[in-house]
Design a protein around this motif. Structure first.
Motif, PDB file in Angstrom:
ATOM      1  N   GLU A  48       0.908  -1.266  -0.084  1.00  0.00           N
ATOM      2  CA  GLU A  48      -0.048   0.123   0.106  1.00  0.00           C
ATOM      3  C   GLU A  48       0.815   1.382  -0.161  1.00  0.00           C
ATOM      4  OE1 GLU A  48      -3.185   2.196   2.882  1.00  0.00           O
ATOM      5  OE2 GLU A  48      -2.847   0.002   2.943  1.00  0.00           O
ATOM      6  N   ARG A  49       2.033   1.256   0.616  1.00  0.00           N
ATOM      7  CA  ARG A  49       2.970   2.352   0.774  1.00  0.00           C
ATOM      8  C   ARG A  49       3.510   2.574  -0.526  1.00  0.00           C
ATOM      9  NH1 ARG A  49       8.222   3.864   2.012  1.00  0.00           N
ATOM     10  NH2 ARG A  49       8.259   5.720   3.136  1.00  0.00           N
ATOM     11  N   GLY A  50       3.984   1.640  -1.327  1.00  0.00           N
ATOM     12  CA  GLY A  50       4.658   1.694  -2.612  1.00  0.00           C
ATOM     13  C   GLY A  50       3.546   2.302  -3.530  1.00  0.00           C
ATOM     14  N   SER A  51       2.029   1.825  -3.632  1.00  0.00           N
ATOM     15  CA  SER A  51       1.308   2.252  -4.653  1.00  0.00           C
ATOM     16  C   SER A  51       0.790   3.875  -4.248  1.00  0.00           C
ATOM     17  CB  SER A  51       0.111   1.150  -4.389  1.00  0.00           C
ATOM     18  OG  SER A  51      -0.678   1.439  -3.206  1.00  0.00           O
ATOM     19  N   ASN A  52       1.081   4.070  -3.014  1.00  0.00           N
ATOM     20  CA  ASN A  52       0.724   5.537  -2.535  1.00  0.00           C
ATOM     21  C   ASN A  52       1.849   6.362  -3.070  1.00  0.00           C
ATOM     22  OD1 ASN A  52      -0.714   7.505  -1.478  1.00  0.00           O
ATOM     23  ND2 ASN A  52       0.092   7.243   0.617  1.00  0.00           N
ATOM     24  N   LEU A  53       2.927   5.892  -2.997  1.00  0.00           N
ATOM     25  CA  LEU A  53       4.078   6.868  -3.514  1.00  0.00           C
ATOM     26  C   LEU A  53       4.160   6.860  -4.970  1.00  0.00           C
ATOM     27  CD1 LEU A  53       7.123   5.383  -1.247  1.00  0.00           C
ATOM     28  CD2 LEU A  53       6.110   7.722  -1.333  1.00  0.00           C
ATOM     29  N   LEU A  54       3.702   5.792  -5.621  1.00  0.00           N
ATOM     30  CA  LEU A  54       3.685   5.600  -7.122  1.00  0.00           C
ATOM     31  C   LEU A  54       2.572   6.815  -7.433  1.00  0.00           C
ATOM     32  CD1 LEU A  54       4.563   4.902  -9.897  1.00  0.00           C
ATOM     33  CD2 LEU A  54       2.968   2.845  -9.594  1.00  0.00           C
TER      34      LEU A  54
END
Length: 69
Positions: A3-9
């Motif tokens: 979820e953190r990676g998709s939020n950053l992207l």
């Protein structure tokens, strides 16, 4: 992807799109005013605006302005 990676992207993509639009409209405005400072929309400027956001766009214009002194 976490979820953190998709939020950053997603944040990067939103900043890159808004930054590219800002560059386009600022270029149009400056051109209408007769000011010859232009920043092109290319992969490097999209990457810069995507990572740094609005301060990155200001940095690009500062570099462009400094280059014509």
């Amino acid at each position: 992807m976490s979820e953190r990676g998709s939020n950053l992207l997603s944040n990067f993509i939103v900043r890159a799109i808004i930054g590219s639009a800002m560059i386009f409209f600022i270029n149009e405005f400056l051109s209408a005013q007769g000011i010859s400072v232009q920043v092109g929309v290319n992969p490097w400027t999209v990457l810069t605006s995507g990572i740094l956001g609005t301060p990155g766009v200001a940095l690009l214009y500062g570099i462009s302005w400094y280059g014509i002194l």
